[in-house]
Design a protein around this motif. Structure first.
Motif, PDB file in Angstrom:
ATOM      1  N   SER A 148      -0.688  10.706  10.132  1.00 28.41           N
ATOM      2  CA  SER A 148      -1.114  10.871   8.743  1.00 28.41           C
ATOM      3  C   SER A 148      -2.254   9.894   8.479  1.00 28.41           C
ATOM      4  O   SER A 148      -2.020   8.704   8.324  1.00 28.41           O
ATOM      5  CB  SER A 148       0.043  10.597   7.783  1.00 28.41           C
TER       6      SER A 148
ATOM      7  N   HIS B  87       0.831  -1.207   0.000  1.00 29.04           N
ATOM      8  CA  HIS B  87       0.000   0.000   0.000  1.00 29.04           C
ATOM      9  C   HIS B  87       0.868   1.261   0.000  1.00 29.04           C
ATOM     10  O   HIS B  87       0.599   2.201  -0.756  1.00 29.04           O
ATOM     11  CB  HIS B  87      -0.921  -0.005   1.225  1.00 29.04           C
ATOM     12  N   LEU B  88       1.895   1.277   0.839  1.00 29.82           N
ATOM     13  CA  LEU B  88       2.760   2.454   0.931  1.00 29.82           C
ATOM     14  C   LEU B  88       3.498   2.715  -0.377  1.00 29.82           C
ATOM     15  O   LEU B  88       3.634   3.861  -0.814  1.00 29.82           O
ATOM     16  CB  LEU B  88       3.748   2.289   2.085  1.00 29.82           C
TER      17      LEU B  88
ATOM     18  N   CYS C  16       0.377  11.726   4.407  1.00 34.67           N
ATOM     19  CA  CYS C  16       1.646  11.036   4.618  1.00 34.67           C
ATOM     20  C   CYS C  16       2.727  11.616   3.709  1.00 34.67           C
ATOM     21  O   CYS C  16       3.859  11.872   4.148  1.00 34.67           O
ATOM     22  CB  CYS C  16       1.473   9.542   4.353  1.00 34.67           C
TER      23      CYS C  16
ATOM     24  N   THR D 263      -4.355  10.036   5.867  1.00 33.92           N
ATOM     25  CA  THR D 263      -4.567   9.776   4.441  1.00 33.92           C
ATOM     26  C   THR D 263      -3.203   9.648   3.768  1.00 33.92           C
ATOM     27  O   THR D 263      -2.179  10.100   4.295  1.00 33.92           O
ATOM     28  CB  THR D 263      -5.358  10.905   3.767  1.00 33.92           C
ATOM     29  N   ASP D 264      -3.196   9.066   2.592  1.00 35.06           N
ATOM     30  CA  ASP D 264      -1.945   8.929   1.842  1.00 35.06           C
ATOM     31  C   ASP D 264      -1.383  10.305   1.487  1.00 35.06           C
ATOM     32  O   ASP D 264      -0.165  10.516   1.512  1.00 35.06           O
ATOM     33  CB  ASP D 264      -2.191   8.108   0.578  1.00 35.06           C
ATOM     34  N   GLU D 265      -2.269  11.240   1.151  1.00 37.66           N
ATOM     35  CA  GLU D 265      -1.832  12.594   0.808  1.00 37.66           C
ATOM     36  C   GLU D 265      -1.146  13.259   2.007  1.00 37.66           C
ATOM     37  O   GLU D 265      -0.118  13.926   1.854  1.00 37.66           O
ATOM     38  CB  GLU D 265      -3.020  13.435   0.354  1.00 37.66           C
TER      39      GLU D 265
ATOM     40  N   ASN E 106       0.000   6.047  11.050  1.00 37.56           N
ATOM     41  CA  ASN E 106      -1.451   6.211  10.909  1.00 37.56           C
ATOM     42  C   ASN E 106      -2.105   5.971  12.268  1.00 37.56           C
ATOM     43  O   ASN E 106      -1.460   5.551  13.236  1.00 37.56           O
ATOM     44  CB  ASN E 106      -2.017   5.301   9.814  1.00 37.56           C
TER      45      ASN E 106
ATOM     46  N   HIS F 207       0.817   4.016  -2.990  1.00 36.99           N
ATOM     47  CA  HIS F 207       0.058   5.239  -2.712  1.00 36.99           C
ATOM     48  C   HIS F 207       0.877   6.370  -2.092  1.00 36.99           C
ATOM     49  O   HIS F 207       0.375   7.495  -2.005  1.00 36.99           O
ATOM     50  CB  HIS F 207      -1.136   4.913  -1.810  1.00 36.99           C
ATOM     51  N   VAL F 208       2.108   6.059  -1.640  1.00 37.50           N
ATOM     52  CA  VAL F 208       2.925   7.099  -0.999  1.00 37.50           C
ATOM     53  C   VAL F 208       4.331   7.143  -1.587  1.00 37.50           C
ATOM     54  O   VAL F 208       4.748   8.147  -2.166  1.00 37.50           O
ATOM     55  CB  VAL F 208       3.008   6.871   0.533  1.00 37.50           C
TER      56      VAL F 208
END
Length: 371
Positions: A323, A225-226, A329, A325-327, A307, A229-230
């Motif tokens: 953080s 996921h990281l 983060c 949300t991904d944004e 998170n 999305h990040v």
């Protein structure tokens, strides 16, 4: 007069290189420091007998975990019924010392009539049925998914048997609230760890770090996921460290030059990386228990971006950058990448860790007082 205590460990707790056994090993070490005679009972299933344990225990006894048990027959959890060695009961009956069951895994004899009058404690490492339910949600293999679902259902029913313990030792405040709400006599005893004091290098680090046991579905899922999305949106050196990453994670990391996957690092190398990193990114989709990697990062690492499920109700919220949300983060990482971690930051972290009951000495004293 020295106090004596039986400790039943679901695994051989040395080397202390993953969450559950880290808590057990350093608990044993600190109880020994406080003068407790420990009779340690270990279940073996892949880890060898360890002479190192003889340095902190009066006696160490090993038992083989049952191998050929069908997990789908009966309603007793598989993690419990595979630790049913009768020799353990015989050894517990040789004296009248208190007993500490490490994890629900080790509680096969908790309600045995012959132990009715003994003082018994259970260390709850998680709300186990929630833990297994979350393992099911992130698992793609059908057989494993079905096993986790079945085990979660059995653990939920089995939980009522914890009433046979005089006290539960919950590892996190969320778990404490859960068991207290069910009517169990519960003490909050936070995770034991390998840090005797805060040891953080001031200044600016060299990279971003995410680490964890990547053979655990939840950690592998969080890493994927990281990256998706990040991390792929950052132009900063990033290291993902952990054993047995999935092929999907390996392929994903190979697509980005600034992301390195390290699957062969030992504990010493990972601990050194925690210290050298500018930011430790700690994400979980599993809200039970407390993550020892969070404590390690707070004791020896600089900035921590997390998170909510990683820190909710831990008392550590003020020490981390949240953080949700991904944004958020991505923004947090960009803001912290060049921000020095000062001596004042180190002192503030040490103060809060001690005040919130995360020192090994504080938690060992709670157990000694109980026995």
């Amino acid at each position: 007069m020295k106090k004596s205590l039986h400790v039943i460990s679901f695994d051989v707790p040395f080397p202390a290189n993953y969450g559950g056994v880290i808590d057990i090993y350093f608990k044993l070490k600190w109880l020994h420091k406080l003068g407790v005679n420990i009779i340690l009972h270990c279940f073996k299933y892949g880890r060898d007998e360890q002479s190192e344990l003889n340095k902190i225990c009066t006696k160490v006894i090993y038992y083989n975990r049952s191998k050929y048990v069908n997990p789908f027959i009966g309603d007793m959890p598989y993690i419990v019924k595979t630790r049913n060695n009768e020799a353990l009961l015989d050894n517990l009956l040789l004296d009248k010392h208190p007993i500490l069951f490490e994890g629900i895994h080790s509680t096969y004899f908790l309600n045995h009539p012959k132990l009715k009058n003994r003082f018994k404690m259970v260390r709850t490492h998680n709300i186990e049925h929630e833990y297994y339910k979350n393992l099911e949600l992130v698992e793609s293999n059908y057989f494993k998914k079905y096993f986790f679902r079945n085990e979660s259902d059995n653990l939920k029913m089995y939980e009522k048997k914890l009433k046979h313990a005089q006290c539960l030792l919950s590892i996190s405040y969320n778990d404490y609230l859960h068991y207290k709400g069910k009517g169990f006599n519960t003490e909050l005893v936070s995770a034991f760890h390998g840090n005797d004091q805060v040891n953080i290098k001031s200044g600016i680090g060299k990279f971003i770090l995410y680490h964890g046991n990547l053979s655990v579905g939840e950690n592998n899922f969080a890493a994927i996921h990281l990256v998706n999305h990040v991390f792929k949106y950052l132009q900063i050196p990033i290291i993902i460290a952990g054993n047995n990453p999935s092929k999907e994670l390996q392929k994903l990391c190979s697509m980005y030059q600034h992301i390195s996957l390290k699957d062969d690092w030992d504990n010493h190398t990972i601990n050194n990386a925690i210290s050298e990193a500018q930011i430790n990114v700690l994400f979980t989709f599993q809200g039970t228990g407390i993550k020892l990697k969070l404590l390690n990062a707070l004791y020896s690492g600089k900035h921590c971006v997390v998170n909510n499920k990683m820190i909710e109700n831990t008392g550590l919220e003020a020490l981390c950058h949240l953080s949700e949300t991904d944004e958020m983060c991505i923004q947090q990482i960009n803001l912290l990448w060049q921000k020095e971690f000062s001596n004042e930051d180190i002192k503030a972290r040490e103060k809060i860790l001690n005040e919130k009951g995360f020192s090994n000495l504080h938690n060992a004293k709670i157990i000694v007082d109980l026995i």
